[in-house]
Design a protein around this motif. Sequence first.
Motif, PDB file in Angstrom:
ATOM      1  N   GLN A  59       0.835  -1.202   0.000  1.00 43.27           N
ATOM      2  CA  GLN A  59       0.000   0.000   0.000  1.00 43.27           C
ATOM      3  C   GLN A  59       0.871   1.253   0.000  1.00 43.27           C
ATOM      4  N   ALA A  60       1.977   1.210   0.746  1.00 49.13           N
ATOM      5  CA  ALA A  60       2.881   2.367   0.789  1.00 49.13           C
ATOM      6  C   ALA A  60       3.508   2.605  -0.582  1.00 49.13           C
ATOM      7  N   ARG A  63       0.889   4.136  -2.749  1.00 51.91           N
ATOM      8  CA  ARG A  63       0.713   5.541  -2.339  1.00 51.91           C
ATOM      9  C   ARG A  63       1.843   6.398  -2.886  1.00 51.91           C
ATOM     10  N   ASN A  64       3.063   5.859  -2.868  1.00 49.17           N
ATOM     11  CA  ASN A  64       4.192   6.606  -3.430  1.00 49.17           C
ATOM     12  C   ASN A  64       3.956   6.898  -4.901  1.00 49.17           C
ATOM     13  N   SER A  66       1.071   7.261  -6.441  1.00 51.58           N
ATOM     14  CA  SER A  66       0.061   8.323  -6.529  1.00 51.58           C
ATOM     15  C   SER A  66       0.673   9.680  -6.212  1.00 51.58           C
ATOM     16  N   ARG A  67       1.506   9.728  -5.193  1.00 50.41           N
ATOM     17  CA  ARG A  67       2.156  10.993  -4.831  1.00 50.41           C
ATOM     18  C   ARG A  67       3.084  11.467  -5.942  1.00 50.41           C
ATOM     19  N   GLU A  91       1.459   0.269 -11.195  1.00 44.82           N
ATOM     20  CA  GLU A  91       1.381  -0.236  -9.822  1.00 44.82           C
ATOM     21  C   GLU A  91       2.165  -1.533  -9.668  1.00 44.82           C
TER      22      GLU A  91
END
Length: 132
Positions: A59-60, A63-64, A66-67, A91
């Motif tokens: 998940q991290a 998230r990276n 997406s950021r 992904e």
Amino acid sequence: MSALGTPNPFDPFGVVASMNEWCCLLKAARELGDADAEMMDTLMEADASGPAPLSPAAQAKVRNLSRLLRGLNVDVDAYRRRAPEAMRGLEAACLACTERSRCTRELWTGTAAANYPGFCPNAAALDKLRAA
């Protein structure tokens, strides 16, 4: 040392024992790598039937991504709707990435948008996305 605690006359410095331990560690690392590859395959297969629950580390990484996309001025949700297969590919590359700590650090310091080509497995795809 032998099993009885006496030094081995053919290996007085314990080099053979150390090499045996090193070989065991390498074997364990290979097995973990194989298990990781199998997990990636499983995640990719599960993705075809719907989203699989991701571990906190996975998940991290997502998230990276997406950021980073937001840092590159990409609307993540719009891109996901417009090109879901491409997003899943990005992904998947993130999930297999070994540079998570550098990515997180670059995102935290605000330098990821400038430096991602040096460490990101998605660099070529992100460059194409930025050019589009």
